[in-house]
Each structure stands twice: as C-alpha cells, then as structure tokens.
Design an enzyme around this catalytic site. Sequence first.
Site, PDB file in Angstrom:
ATOM      1  N   LEU A  14      23.901 -49.717 109.001  1.00 57.61           N
ATOM      2  CA  LEU A  14      22.901 -48.687 108.793  1.00 57.61           C
ATOM      3  C   LEU A  14      21.616 -49.381 108.360  1.00 57.61           C
ATOM      4  O   LEU A  14      21.652 -50.408 107.674  1.00 57.61           O
ATOM      5  CB  LEU A  14      23.337 -47.693 107.704  1.00 57.61           C
ATOM      6  CG  LEU A  14      24.562 -46.821 108.001  1.00 57.61           C
ATOM      7  CD1 LEU A  14      24.907 -45.982 106.774  1.00 57.61           C
ATOM      8  CD2 LEU A  14      24.312 -45.916 109.196  1.00 57.61           C
ATOM      9  N   ASP A  15      20.464 -48.822 108.753  1.00 55.51           N
ATOM     10  CA  ASP A  15      19.192 -49.355 108.260  1.00 55.51           C
ATOM     11  C   ASP A  15      19.215 -49.396 106.742  1.00 55.51           C
ATOM     12  O   ASP A  15      19.872 -48.570 106.090  1.00 55.51           O
ATOM     13  CB  ASP A  15      18.022 -48.461 108.691  1.00 55.51           C
ATOM     14  CG  ASP A  15      17.787 -48.506 110.188  1.00 55.51           C
ATOM     15  OD1 ASP A  15      18.286 -49.446 110.822  1.00 55.51           O
ATOM     16  OD2 ASP A  15      17.112 -47.600 110.695  1.00 55.51           O
ATOM     17  N   MET A  16      18.481 -50.334 106.171  1.00 56.72           N
ATOM     18  CA  MET A  16      18.422 -50.462 104.720  1.00 56.72           C
ATOM     19  C   MET A  16      18.057 -49.133 104.063  1.00 56.72           C
ATOM     20  O   MET A  16      18.629 -48.745 103.036  1.00 56.72           O
ATOM     21  CB  MET A  16      17.410 -51.529 104.318  1.00 56.72           C
ATOM     22  CG  MET A  16      17.303 -51.734 102.820  1.00 56.72           C
ATOM     23  SD  MET A  16      16.081 -52.973 102.349  1.00 56.72           S
ATOM     24  CE  MET A  16      14.560 -52.060 102.664  1.00 56.72           C
TER      25      MET A  16
END
Length: 563
Positions: A410-412
């Site tokens: 997942l994106d940060m």
Amino acid sequence: MTNLAPCFTLFSQAVDSITLPEKFTFPFYYQPQPLAVKAVEQLQQQLEMLPQWLEKTVLNASVESHKTNTGKMFGVLVVQNNQQELGFLSAYSGQLEDNTADINFVPAVSNMQLQDAAFLAENRIINNINAEIEQLAHSEPLSVINNQLSAATASYQQELIAQQSLMVASRLQRKQQRSEAIDRLAEHDFEQLKANLAGQSIQEKKQLQALKQSWQDQLDLLQQALASITSEIAKLKKLRKSRSKNLQKKLFAQYQFLNAKGEAKDLNAIFAELPDHTPPAGAGDCAAPKLLQYAYQHNLKPLAMAEFWWGAAPKSAIRQHKNYYPSCYSKCQPILTHMLQGLQVDDNPLLINPALGKDLAIVYQDADMLVVNKPAEFLSVPGRNIEDSVYSRIKSQFPQASGPIIVHRLDMSTSGLLIIALNKVAHKALQKQFIERTIEKRYVALVDGNIVAESGSIDLPLTLDFDDKPRQMVCYQHGKHALTTWRVLERKNNTTRLHLFPKTGRTHQLRVHCAHKMGLNMPIVGDDHYGLKANRLHLHAEYLSFCHPINETKLVFEVAADF
C-alpha cells in the site's frame, strides 16, 4: 552587484504582523509560509488582470481542443532588501508568449538562445542540416529504391519458394522411381538409373544456386543504391549530433547559477556528477532557479518560496488551478541543491520517520500468514532513507519468518489491510492469487467534490513522471494498463465518499484515477501529491477476500476507515 532590483515588488497589504521564517523553504516538500501565501495571492490578482491569457489557460481547462493552451507553473520568492523592506519576486517556468508587461517577472538566467548572434547562426546551421535530413528521408529516389527493393525481395521469395517446392516434388518422384525399379531392373541398369537420378538432383541444386545468385546480384545493386542515400543521411545525423552537443554545452555554460555563498556553477558542472551528466531540456528555466538567481544578483535576502499552477492541466500530469506544487525533480533538484548552499533551509520532512510511535495492528495470524491493518503514513517496505516499515516490524516481531514476506503493498499514505506471508510456500501461493487477480480488494475514499454519476470505471494507463518523482502520470504511449471501477456511497459537504475497486495494481493508481481530469477530476481529500494536503490521505483498503495459501479456506477481512 547593484542594489537596483526593478523586479522587487512591495506587498500591497500590510504584513508586519506575520513572523519572518527562521529558515528558508525546503522546495521539494513544503507548506507555504504565510508571507509566501500573501505574495502568491497578490501575483494571482495580477494574473487575473490579463483577460486574454486567462481565457486561454483557465477557461479552456475543461475544453478538449488541440489549440487549447495548458497552464504554467509560477513562483514567488519572498525577499528582504538592504533597507530591511519586505517584498517578493515573481517568475514563471519556461516561456510566456502573451503580453505580461504589467508584471515584473524576473528575467531568464540566460537569453543566449534568443539573442546571441553566434548561437543563432549555429542554430540555423543545425536547422539546415535537419532540413537536409528531412529532404533526403522523404526524397523520390529513396522512395523509388525502397519500393524496388521491397518488390525485388518479394519476387525473390516467391521464386525461391516455387523452386524449392519443385525440388521437393522431384525428390519424391525420384524416390518413387528408385523404389519401383529396384526389383524390376537388373543391377547394372538400376545403378545407371540411380546415376541419372542423382544427376537430376545435382542439376536442380545448381539451378537453385543460380537463382539465388541472380537475385542476390540484383538485391546487392539496389542495396548499394540505397546505402548511397542512407549513408549520406547517417553522416548528416552524426554531424547534427556533434554540432548540437557542442552548441548545447555552450548554452549550458551560459547558465551560471549562484548560491548564498557567492559561488557560481554552470549547468555543465552541476549535472556532471549525476549519472546522465547532461542536463535535461529546459533545465535552468524553471521558476525557482530564476528567482534565487535574481535575488543573489541583487543582494536580496531569500526568506520563503512557493510555486503554484495557473491554468488548465496538461494532458498527462495532474495539475489543479492555483494549487501549490514543489519544485520539479529532474531539472531543479540538482540546481537548487547548489543554489541553497549557504542558506539555513527547513529540514527535509521526507527524512523524518512518519511511523514513529504508531502501532501495526494484527487482524489475523496463523503459522503461515498475517493480515495487518497498516496505519496511514507508514511504509510498506523500507525506503531510501527510512528503514521503519511493515517489513522491518514483521521481521523483528517474527524472526522465524522466511522468504520475501511482503506479498503486496500500500502507498505510505494509504491505510488498510495488508497480507503478510511468513514462509516461502505461503508467499508463492498468495502471490499467485494476486497475479491471477482472484483476490478481491475494496477501498473506501473521500474525494473533493460531488460526483454526479452513481458508478463507473476509469481506464487510464500510468507511468512514472521522471521529471516529478514519485508522482505518476497518464501516458498512452508508455504507460501500463490501469483499470478502476467505483461506486458512490454518500455525498456530503461538497465531498463524495465512494468505494474503489482496483482491477490492476499500479503505483498511485487510485489517487491518479480520482484526480486526473480524464478520471473523476476530483482528488482524494488530503492527497498532497495530486490535490491538497490535509490531516491525512482519505484512502483506506477496507476489504480483502482470498483463499488461505495452504489449506485454501476462503478468508474475508473488513476493517472500517477511521475517517
């Protein structure tokens, strides 16, 4: 250096109550300082007084036309002069074709390509070489030879296939003759027949060789005629490359950039230590380097800086009218790294561990796998400068875990459900489900605006924007297929809550598909890459459905978002 600074603009409103910043803006990730905001507002008021240009760049933002102009990046630099007066400088990236004489934009660092006689003369020579190449490439003799060569090659292949087919048929016929004669003829007569048949085979092979040689001679003549033209084109291209490279070096040498220590470096020297060595096109013409260069040249003390987009978005990248954006990566980072030396600059927030003090909640655990609920602003895997991540936490908490561990990311800034494999067998089985797209994923997001339709799909190919990493952009030529479906849940206070279903897993896919003008044209609330920063990115991976990697039991997980 002179103290005269004609581009120095005083604030039109009192700013005495605003505290001066202690450090200069970190240009690649920032929240605009209040003084910079005041300067931007004043510049934007001036831009609004240019109705013709405003009409081209802003009012056409939703009009699809080949003649529609896109907007442009502008910047302000808050400065203090020798009399301790506060003011600001204004600049734009690249060139402006329209009349902006009423605004005192700082000049380009170099106008060599516009004014220098020797440069213009050399540029004309290169343009003439281009014209020669174009003329030869589209000349009638070249077209005729190419057509003759194509026709001759096709005819050769046809005759070759026909001759080879004839030889195959003859070979079968001779085989049959030998088979029928072996019991019918005397030994002497049979040997004579075999000799005659062998002679026929040799004759056919000679005919095949003669056919090949005849056509090869014709093709060689045509290739020679073709080479006489293409070699001339190649020579011209080599000459163009050499002269262009030399001219480019001369141009880059004219872009002399100062820093706060008074040290000067040209573009050749600035980019020499980087892997590509050569500055990208347009380097040095962005707003930020122009602003700092003018300030240093006129003894103006830089205090704060901000850049914003004005006008219609380009086709590929995401730009919102009046939104703030950081300096670009490929062109500006090397230049500004030099120019900011000697200034006290804000710390790079990207070096601060955003996961500090945050817990990684485990939703499900067994001997083979985990499902965790990743908080927002928490890396899935270690970054270039920050080690703390889901990966490092799991390795620490489960030292017996083997294999790659991370199955997907997942994106940060995105929160939500993440699957972890604790051994190689589980990782391979889970990864196979992702590759085959049998895993069901659902995200919930809050976007800025009211979506009219109830549901839909977005199909926009994505690729990395190398000029502005880590942002992604839409690119039909080089982008990877990216598909998202969506469904509205609720509309409230000019925001829309919706479910997002990514059918592919591209970097920033949901964020770009929501924000891009050919997608929803509504950025996710809190998206500091493609919209406006808020307390967090309002995007959460709330639902996962898949089969257990070992026993193949159906597993379903759902965790609600905290927004």
